[in-house]
Enzyme design. Structure first.
Site, PDB file in Angstrom:
ATOM      1  CD  GLU A  52     -19.552 -26.270 -76.775  1.00  0.00           C
ATOM      2  OE1 GLU A  52     -19.129 -25.906 -77.880  1.00  0.00           O
ATOM      3  OE2 GLU A  52     -20.464 -27.092 -76.631  1.00  0.00           O
ATOM      4  CD  GLU A 111     -25.732 -27.865 -74.198  1.00  0.00           C
ATOM      5  OE1 GLU A 111     -25.469 -28.621 -75.159  1.00  0.00           O
ATOM      6  OE2 GLU A 111     -25.278 -26.711 -74.108  1.00  0.00           O
TER       7      GLU A 111
END
Ligand code: HAH
Length: 336
Positions: free
Chosen positions: A139, A246
């Site tokens: 991220e 995810e």
């Protein structure tokens, strides 16, 4: 489907998908107990949901605690599953001390890089040869606006090269590990292009990166199948492997803050099963570039989405329900 001793034989997800991708789940110390039957039956890849994050492994400087991470790797090995490591360098779930000097002022670039090196080498050495792929950086991209990189202490103190440094250290430590850049909202055009720009620049600089992790925290309506398809093709055009790292399909749109449900509606479950069917049908088309699909959990009795983005609101994002029975969604992704 066959009847055996009055019970319907449930296909095993990882067997159904053996010619496509490994099938994974994120786990924690509780779920490897409570959901062990489901995990052992359906998945052949495991990720620690939280227990390999910086704050879990090195809460205090140089005091590494591998107890739970070891348990999770042991569970995977006992059951013949591969492990995805998550995650080495991230702005979240990283203790304050990492970014501070002894005098309480911000750490220098040299100090922070030395700590990064200690962390990555200590963690990766412990699991060398046992963790096939690592989310090295998580991220790092800014969601909106003109900035490419998210503002973070890693960026402030080290500068943009914190990303390549992390990959270089990781590669030196375990040259056989597959190294991934991982991010969310990866299929929305604005963020997709930024992730593409970052990863492309890494590839062009010869940074040892082998894959892009598409987190795939999706919902019933977004991202569109077209956007998912374009994102897959865009990242794959860099010649890298893709993992869906995810995956979950929330029954709520991101902006929907309703808190009145204690069960999913029938309509939600039907829409979810259609969505799973379409998503997996698309993913199967890309089996040559996608090699792993990991759910961020396995069954609806436990999901991080029951605390995000609305604290305490139950969600039901998986293909197994709260009693670990297959949902309509399960049948849609196994019967094709
Ligand atoms: C992920 N962030 C993290 O990678 C994972 O480590 C954590 O357990 C859960 C989700 C996702 C995320 C998001 O979808 C939106 C805003 C912030 C973070």
């Amino acid at each position: 489907m066959t009847e055996q001793n009055n019970t319907i034989a449930i296909p095993k997800l990882h067997e159904v998908y053996k010619d496509y991708f490994t099938i994974g789940a994120a786990v924690n110390a509780l779920t490897i107990q409570r959901q062990q039957e489901l995990l052992k039956t359906h998945v052949n890849s495991i990720t620690a949901e939280n227990d390999m994050k910086f704050e879990s492994l090195q809460q205090l400087e140089n005091q590494f605690n591998f107890e739970i991470a070891d348990k999770i790797v042991g569970f995977a090995e006992t059951n013949g599953m591969v492990v995805r490591g998550h995650t080495l360098v991230w702005h979240n779930q990283t203790p304050e001390w990492v970014f501070l000097a002894e005098d309480g002022k911000p750490a220098s670039k040299e100090l922070l890089l030395a700590r990064m090196e200690t962390h990555i080498t200590t963690v990766m050495r412990r699991y060398k040869g046992r963790i096939a792929s690592w989310d090295v950086v998580n991220e790092a991209i800014e969601d909106h606006g003109n900035e490419l990189l998210r503002s973070s202490k890693w960026l402030d103190i080290v500068g943009p090269e914190f990303i390549e440094k992390a990959f270089e250290i990781a590669h030196e430590t375990d040259p056989n590990a597959q190294l991934f850049y991982n991010d969310y909202n990866e299929s929305f055009p604005e963020k997709r292009e930024k992730i593409y720009t970052l990863v492309k620049s890494l590839v062009e600089k010869g940074v040892p990166i082998h894959g892009v992790g598409l987190q795939a925290h999706w919902n019933l309506n977004t991202p569109s199948l077209d956007d998912i398809k374009i994102a897959i093709e865009r990242y794959a055009s860099l010649g890298l492997k893709l993992h869906l790292t995810e995956l979950d399909i929330s029954v709520f749109d991101f902006e929907d803050k309703r808190t009145d449900l204690i069960q999913p509606t029938k309509e939600m479950l039907t829409l979810q099963s259609k969505r799973y069917e379409q998503v997996f049908s698309l993913l199967r088309e890309y089996k040559d570039v996608i090699s792993n699909i990991t759910f961020w959990g396995v069954a609806d009795d436990y999901t991080w989405l029951s605390d995000f983005p609305v604290k305490g609101r139950k969600n039901w994002p998986f293909v197994f329900d709260e009693n670990h029975s297959p949902k309509q969604s399960f049948w849609k992704i196994t019967d094709f």
